[in-house]
Motif scaffolding. Structure first.
Motif, short mmCIF file in Angstrom:
data_model
loop_
_atom_site.label_atom_id
_atom_site.label_comp_id
_atom_site.label_asym_id
_atom_site.label_seq_id
_atom_site.Cartn_x
_atom_site.Cartn_y
_atom_site.Cartn_z
N VAL A 1 3.15 21.98 -21.85
CA VAL A 1 2.78 20.98 -20.85
C VAL A 1 3.01 21.56 -19.46
O VAL A 1 3.80 22.50 -19.29
CB VAL A 1 3.59 19.68 -21.01
CG1 VAL A 1 3.25 18.96 -22.29
CG2 VAL A 1 5.09 19.98 -20.94
N PRO A 2 2.32 21.02 -18.45
CA PRO A 2 2.58 21.47 -17.08
C PRO A 2 3.96 21.01 -16.62
O PRO A 2 4.52 20.06 -17.14
CB PRO A 2 1.47 20.78 -16.29
CG PRO A 2 1.10 19.59 -17.10
CD PRO A 2 1.27 20.00 -18.53
N GLY A 3 4.50 21.72 -15.64
CA GLY A 3 5.77 21.33 -15.04
C GLY A 3 6.99 21.96 -15.67
O GLY A 3 8.12 21.60 -15.33
N THR A 4 6.78 22.90 -16.60
CA THR A 4 7.91 23.57 -17.24
C THR A 4 8.03 25.01 -16.75
O THR A 4 7.17 25.50 -16.00
CB THR A 4 7.76 23.57 -18.78
OG1 THR A 4 6.56 24.28 -19.14
CG2 THR A 4 7.65 22.14 -19.30
N SER A 5 9.07 25.69 -17.22
CA SER A 5 9.35 27.04 -16.74
C SER A 5 8.43 28.10 -17.33
O SER A 5 8.40 29.24 -16.86
CB SER A 5 10.80 27.42 -17.07
OG SER A 5 11.02 27.37 -18.47
N GLY A 6 7.72 27.75 -18.38
CA GLY A 6 6.84 28.72 -19.03
C GLY A 6 6.20 28.11 -20.25
O GLY A 6 5.80 26.95 -20.22
N LEU A 7 6.13 28.87 -21.32
CA LEU A 7 5.55 28.39 -22.57
C LEU A 7 6.58 28.43 -23.68
O LEU A 7 7.46 29.32 -23.68
CB LEU A 7 4.34 29.25 -22.97
CG LEU A 7 3.10 29.14 -22.09
CD1 LEU A 7 2.06 30.17 -22.53
CD2 LEU A 7 2.52 27.73 -22.14
N PRO A 8 6.52 27.52 -24.62
CA PRO A 8 7.44 27.57 -25.76
C PRO A 8 7.08 28.73 -26.68
O PRO A 8 6.03 29.35 -26.54
CB PRO A 8 7.21 26.22 -26.44
CG PRO A 8 5.79 25.88 -26.11
CD PRO A 8 5.57 26.40 -24.72
N SER A 9 7.97 29.01 -27.63
CA SER A 9 7.71 30.05 -28.61
C SER A 9 7.95 29.48 -30.00
O SER A 9 8.44 28.36 -30.16
CB SER A 9 8.62 31.26 -28.38
OG SER A 9 9.96 30.94 -28.73
N ALA A 10 7.65 30.28 -31.01
CA ALA A 10 7.84 29.83 -32.38
C ALA A 10 9.31 29.61 -32.71
O ALA A 10 9.64 28.91 -33.67
CB ALA A 10 7.24 30.83 -33.36
N THR A 11 10.20 30.18 -31.92
CA THR A 11 11.63 30.07 -32.21
C THR A 11 12.39 29.23 -31.21
O THR A 11 13.60 29.05 -31.34
CB THR A 11 12.26 31.47 -32.25
OG1 THR A 11 12.03 32.13 -31.00
CG2 THR A 11 11.66 32.30 -33.38
#
Length: 396
Positions: free
Chosen positions: A243-253
């Motif tokens: 989602v917008p507004g976060t520090s980056g992108l999530p990962s599988a872990t």
């Protein structure tokens, strides 16, 4: 194709038992009216259920003449005992109930972050054993455990997940080894959704999404009145949603960078601090919030500004789910959803209306912190009744 006599009897018995569960004690005449069966068929049915030890006479109806038809029949509540466990990251709560789902005893115990797997498991098992003894239950028929994490749809087991305590998974195995009972495990958010569907905020809905907003963030999907788990059991892992507004992108872990980063308890606490409030003050709802939080030390404007900011964050995640599923209703649960109440829900609904053309009602949980434990108890009760009554229910 017409049912065989034995199948017809099984269907009629289960229907009558379900009526006794849902409606309470009934006379034979009331059973005849509700089932549409003939008087001789109902008489045979009642005799058969009494003989099986599932039904007994609990009194007499004062509204009808005395005699066989005036007897009130009810389920034998102590025919089986059930247990439900709500396993959190730092605590365990237990409820022991009878076959009707009536609570007989309940207790909770904290489990520290520094607890090793073995001692943590033994602490939880000891709590269950003490609560069973307090309830006066000889043995348990069914035990349902609600825990965070993914449930493997092939095995029904809690999967090993990074970031979650190892004792959670070991606890389920120990219970299965030690107890002569049916032991089941289900994701906590899914259980909360089942409870809200059957007894809480979504009783009038067949389609809805429950957003769990606590230390972790998740969702449960109910479509057509049924819980939907997904191909791998991971439907609703909204914490990983980019989602917008976060520090980056999530990962599988890890879900840092996903919706979790905007809506977890730590994020809510940080947002409240930005508005000069504690999380408890910031989430205080209703009249207390309008006049300033319960402490009376924070301005109402700070409270309102915080709720508006939080609602915008939550609407971002909700909009993604709504755009795919169009459930028509979102229930806000977990600590944040419960504490924010109707005031937060109304703000999220307004923000969501600005983001999506799909009309969606947003409601606050009706069961609060009890939702997971109540959902687990419903699962245990359904399991026991399916085994004792014969024909299966629709299930979760």
């Amino acid at each position: 194709m017409a049912a065989s006599p034995s199948t017809a009897r099984a269907i009629n018995d289960r229907f009558a038992l379900r009526l006794l569960q849902d409606e309470g004690p009934l006379t034979a005449t009331q059973l005849k009216t509700l089932t549409g069966l003939s008087r001789p068929t109902v008489a045979d049915l009642v005799e058969r259920l009494q003989g099986s030890g599932l039904v007994h006479v609990v009194g007499e109806s004062g509204a009808e003449r005395r005699g066989p038809n005036a007897r009130l029949y009810g389920l034998v509540a102590d025919r089986a005992h059930l247990a439900a466990l709500d396993v959190r990251t730092r605590s365990v709560s237990v409820t022991v109930a009878d076959l009707l789902g009536t609570t007989l005893a309940e207790a909770s115990v904290p489990v520290g972050d520094d607890s090793d797997t073995g001692p943590a498991v033994e602490k939880a098992v000891a709590l269950l054993e003490r609560t069973v003894e307090e309830a006066g239950a000889d043995r348990l028929h069914s035990v349902a455990v609600g825990a965070p994490g993914l449930i493997d749809p092939a095995t029904g087991e809690l999967r090993d997940s990074s970031g979650l305590p190892a004792w959670h998974r070991r606890l389920v195995g120990v219970l299965q080894e030690r107890l002569p009972a049916h032991v089941l495990v289900e994701n906590e958010t899914n259980l909360a959704a089942v409870a809200e569907l059957r007894e809480g905020a979504a009783r009038d809905r067949e389609d809805f999404v429950l957003l769990w907003l606590g230390q972790g963030v998740g969702a449960a999907l109910v479509l057509g009145g049924r819980l939907r788990r997904g191909a791998s059991g991971g439907a609703g892992e909204i914490g990983f949603l980019p989602v917008p507004g976060t520090s980056g992108l999530p990962s599988a872990t890890g879900c840092d960078g996903g919706f979790h980063e905007l809506a977890c308890a730590a994020a809510v606490e940080s947002l409240a601090a930005d508005h000069g409030l504690t999380a408890a003050e910031a989430l205080a709802s209703g009249d207390a919030g309008a006049a300033g939080p319960a402490t009376g030390t924070a301005p109402a404007s700070g409270h309102a500004a915080f709720l508006d900011a939080l609602a915008r964050r939550l609407a971002v995640g909700a909009a993604a789910v709504v755009s795919v599923l169009d459930p028509g209703c979102v229930v806000l649960a977990g600590e944040t959803g419960h504490q924010g109440g109707a005031e937060l829900a109304a703000r999220v609904e307004a923000e969501l209306a600005a983001l999506s053309p799909l009309r969606t009602e947003v409601r606050a949980t009706a069961l609060g912190g009890a939702a997971v434990l109540r959902g687990a108890l419903l699962l245990a009760r359904d399991t026991a009744q399916d085994a004792l009554f014969g024909a299966p229910t629709a299930g979760l």
